[in-house]
Each structure stands twice: as C-alpha cells, then as structure tokens.
Enzyme design. Structure first.
Site, PDB file in Angstrom:
ATOM      1  N   HIS A  47     -29.467  -7.293  25.407  1.00  0.00           N
ATOM      2  CA  HIS A  47     -28.353  -7.430  25.627  1.00  0.00           C
ATOM      3  C   HIS A  47     -28.831  -9.057  26.202  1.00  0.00           C
ATOM      4  CE1 HIS A  47     -24.872  -8.415  28.744  1.00  0.00           C
ATOM      5  NE2 HIS A  47     -25.648  -9.435  29.555  1.00  0.00           N
ATOM      6  N   GLU A 101       1.046  -1.157  -0.506  1.00  0.00           N
ATOM      7  CA  GLU A 101       0.245   0.304   0.420  1.00  0.00           C
ATOM      8  C   GLU A 101       1.495   1.397   0.251  1.00  0.00           C
ATOM      9  OE1 GLU A 101      -3.473   1.018  -0.079  1.00  0.00           O
ATOM     10  OE2 GLU A 101      -2.279   3.586   0.039  1.00  0.00           O
TER      11      GLU A 101
END
Ligand SMILES: Cc1cc2nc3c(=O)[nH]c(=O)nc-3n(C[C@H](O)[C@H](O)[C@H](O)COP(=O)(O)OP(=O)(O)OC[C@H]3O[C@@H](n4cnc5c(N)ncnc54)[C@H](O)[C@@H]3O)c2cc1C
Length: 465
Positions: free
Chosen positions: A444, A202
């Site tokens: 949850h 990159e």
C-alpha cells in the site's frame, strides 16, 4: 552446396528470434533468415515505437490535465512531434541492434535475405548472399502486414496505416482513424494529445470489439471527454483524396456521409505474410485468410514445418508469438511441458485509460459456468494510489468460477492496467482462487491493490469499497 542446420527459422520477429534463442539453448544449430531488420514488426514498426509515442502523449496529457494540481505551470508547453518520432525510431534501432547481439551471443546464424521453402526441409535465401539451408525442421515466423481494403490507396501522405504513421513527423489538424481496435485507439490517443482533432470510425457497437463491454464503455466515455469523437456502428466505405485532404466515406443508421479531414489512418486489420514462401508446394496448407493452421505444438500439415506468431493466426500479439516460439522448439527438443493455453494470453492496449484483460469475459464466464460465477469489481476512484496520482478513471474486475472460486478472467481499465494484468496471468497459471489472491499481502499504496480489492469483492468482503 547447402548449409546444414537443425532448425531454420524464417523471420526474426518476437516469434522467430525468441524461438531461435531457446532452440540454441537446447543445443540446436540454428539459422534465422530475416528479409528486413531483426526484431520484426514488434521492435521496428509496432509495439516499441508506438509505446514511445504513447509515453509522449501521456506526458502531454498529464501536464495539461494535472499540471495545475501538482503545482506545475504547463500553460505554455510547446509540442514538437518530430522529436518524439526521432525518439521512437532511436528506441527501435537500439532494440533491433540488441536482437542482433543476442543472436550472436547464442551462436545463431543470421542470414540476411528473403527465405522461401524449396521442399519441407530446405530454405532458399535470396539476399546479401544467395544460399540454401537444409534443416531438420523449419519454423515459419514471417508475421503479418497491414490489411488495407480494396480501393483504398495508401500514399503515406494523406492516407496512412500504422506503418507510415510511425515515420510521419507531422500532426494533421484533423484526422480520421478507421478502426477502434488496439492500433486505432493507440494512434487516436497519440494524435489527439499532440493536438489533432480526431474522429474514430468503428463498425461495431463498441470500441475494442470482442472486449468486455464494460471496459469499452469506459474507454468511449474517457476518449469523448478528451475531445476525441467516437463514431460507433459506423461502416467505413472508402477514402478519397480531395483538395488538400481526404474525404472518408462512412455509412451509419441507413445513410452514407463523408467526413472531411487532413489525413486518414486505416487500422482495420492485418494479413498473414504467408504468400510467396513456397508453403503450399512444401505441403503446408493455409486457411482461407492465408493464416497457417497449426496444432497445439505448432505443427503444420507438413511434418517438418512448424509455424508460430502472427502468421499462424490471431491473437496477433508479440508475447503470443514469443511464447509459441518457445513452446514449439521445446516440443521439438522433447522438453516435458504443458501446451500453451490460449485463454491465458493477456491483451493490452496502451492508450489512456489503459485496457488489459485475460481469460473469459463476464458473458463468456456466465455461458460456461452459469449465473453463479463470482464477479468482483473495484473502481479506481476508491484506490488511494489512483486518487493521489489523479488517475481515477476505470476499474478492475475479477471473475471466478462458482465451485472453487478459481479465477477465469480479469478485466482492467485505467492507469497501470497493462502492468496489473500480469498478476492475474500468474494466478491463472497457478489455478489460484480469488480467496488465494485475497490472502496475498499487496503493498500500500499501489494500483495493484485494485486487484486485491476486486478479489475481496468476489469473495463478498470488500474492505475499501
Ligand atoms: C502499430 C502496432 C502496434 C503494436 N503493438 C503491440 C503491442 O503493444 N503489444 C503486442 O503484443 N503486440 C503489438 N503489436 C503486434 C505485434 O507487433 C505482432 O503481433 C508481432 O510483431 C508478431 O510477431 P511475429 O514474430 O509473429 O512477426 P513479425 O514481428 O511480423 O516478424 C516477422 C519477421 O519476418 C520477416 N519476414 C517475413 N517474410 C520473410 C521471408 N520470406 N524471409 C525472411 N524474413 C521474412 C519480416 O521482415 C519480419 O521481420 C503491434 C502491431 C502494430 C502494427
């Protein structure tokens, strides 16, 4: 004699086919011209087949990394990459047929062939049957193709782009991936999980150039932990075939060197498919890179021609193309609606860890609103669901402007990131504040509690961290 339509759409990708359906819903007589297969790059050579491969890669990693934890003996697993390629091709075929049937359902004429403008209200199609279409409006949705630097010869055998990789049924021993954008990272992850030794090259100082650097750092760290070599600030200079493999020339820290591999996958950008469409002679101007400049309602410089999706410029994303298609035809039909806000287009990368963001980076928010911005973070190491699922890498970060606490950006890296970002998209559409998201009851245990906790953190009242 030409056939008459209210709207002629060039290209049946996620931009074109979605626009066509919405236009038909609004009462228009619509034709869609498609030179290849309905569904465009997204369904055939992009989003969908790549996600099939990524699902396989994730499964391999989960079994290898966590099999033991969950009592699954995975030491003797065998990998047959050709099978996942078959699955990815079948997935693409199935969805492509789905698009054909949707077009039929909405009485949209699918014209198979290559379309070209012959004036601002006429499309000439060369294909199964040559036909001219006259339309009040033409919507250009011809998309983009891989960009390959001059001198690089893609042979599909040793030098590939994503297009060839999506059909290639073998995993090389060593692979160099050129470019650490979304496509480069996703393929690097797939090949590495199926057994290749992968090096990413990159040019920028981080993977995912342009993304919030904190996200990039987590990806870099996690990729390196998986054995993927990540070379940053390293310029790709070319690739040549050498006996049995390739040599990828790179330049870093003032010196040039060659990386030996069996294959190179070049993923450094895409180019607009705007050539040979007769655009300029129809009065449609192009920018220097070949993208079609448009206004907020996707009108080009020719009053009856609109352009959407990849061909009208970055970000090159399927959901951006679809939303633009809907906005463009709703505008034509006189539907009262707000213009699309480019700041509210999410970006998602589907390797592990997943990456997703929307809106401003922390640096952009500081620049826009000063250092008083509210930033809340929540690491997955503190998430009950992430701990139970053994996916603790990464975090969620929510950014709000200082005056009202309105959310202006969010950045998530970790398992489930690409699904979690949708909540923030909705919050931003509703101009919601961190307080409002913090007051929303989240189930949850779910990964979505990371968003809740990040907003609580932005309000200075974290509970679980
Ligand atoms: C490997 C890969 C993975 C990707 N993954 C994702 C992802 O996960 N999420 C995401 O949002 N985006 C992803 N993308 C990007 C996404 O595929 C594109 O942004 C999207 O397909 C653009 O849609 P579009 O409708 O503008 O163009 P396209 O999908 O490119 O469709 C354009 C269509 O026009 C046709 N056409 C072109 N010229 C003519 C002509 N003259 N006449 C008739 N037809 C013509 C083409 O055949 C094509 O079918 C990925 C891309 C790649 C390459």
């Amino acid at each position: 004699m030409a056939e008459r339509f209210d709207l002629a759409v060039l290209g049946a990708g996620p931009g074109g086919y979605v626009a066509a359906i919405r236009a038909a819903q609004l009462g228009m007589r619509v034709a869609v011209v498609e030179a290849d297969r309905p569904g465009g790059v997204c369904l055939n050579w992009g989003c969908i087949p790549s996600k099939a491969l990524l699902t396989g890669a994730e499964l391999v990693e989960s079994l290898r990394k966590h099999g033991e934890t969950f009592g699954i003996g995975a030491s003797g697993i065998t990998l047959d990459y050709a099978k996942v390629i078959d699955h990815s091709r079948r997935s693409a075929d199935r969805l492509c047929k789905g698009v054909e049937s949707l077009l039929r359902k909405h009485a949209i004429e699918l014209v198979r062939g290559r379309g070209r403008l012959a004036g601002a209200r006429r499309v000439e199609v060369t294909g199964e049957r040559d036909v001219d279409l006259d339309a009040d409006f033409v919507l250009v949705a011809t998309g983009s193709a891989e960009w390959v630097p001059p001198g690089v010869e893609v042979d599909g055998e040793r030098v590939l782009t994503s297009r060839e990789a999506l059909e290639s049924r073998r995993i090389p021993e060593r692979l160099v991936v050129v470019g650490a954008g979304a496509v480069g990272l996703e393929f690097a992850y797939v090949y590495a999980m199926y057994g290749a030794r992968v090096t990413i090259v990159e040019m920028a100082e981080q993977v995912l150039p342009g993304a919030d650097p904190e996200l990039a750092q987590v990806v870099q760290r996690e990729f390196r932990r998986k054995g993927i070599e990540v070379l940053l600030a390293t310029r790709f200079e070319g690739v040549k075939r050498v006996n049995g493999g390739v040599e990828v020339a790179v330049h870093a820290k003032g010196a040039s060197t060659g990386l030996a591999a069996d294959q190179a996958l070049v993923a450094i950008g895409r180019r607009a498919l705007s050539g040979d469409l007769g655009l300029e002679s129809a009065g449609v101007s192009l920018d220097p890179k070949g993208f079609v400049p448009v206004d907020a309602w996707f009108r080009t410089s020719a009053p009856s021609v609109l352009a959407i999706g990849d061909v009208s410029g970055p970000p090159l994303l399927a959901h951006k193309a679809s939303e633009e298609g809907i906005a463009a035809v709703e505008f034509l039909a006189g539907v009262e609606r707000p213009a699309l806000d480019p700041a509210k287009i999410p970006a998602c990368i589907y390797c592990q860890p997943q990456v997703a963001w929307i809106g401003k980076t922390e640096a952009q928010a500081r620049e826009a609103f000063g250092d008083e911005i509210r930033v809340g973070r929540f690491p997955f190491t503190a998430s009950g669901k992430a701990v139970a699922a053994a996916h603790t890498a990464g975090f969620a970060k929510v950014i709000a402007e200082p005056r009202f606490g309105e959310i202006v950006g969010a950045h998530v890296v970790g398992a489930g990131a690409t699904e979690l970002i949708a909540e923030i998209g909705l919050a931003m559409t509703l101009e919601a504040t961190t307080e409002e998201v913090a007051r929303t009851c989240h189930a949850h245990p779910t990964l979505s509690e990371a968003i809740l906790e990040a907003t609580l953190a932005a309000e200075g009242r974290s509970i679980n961290f």
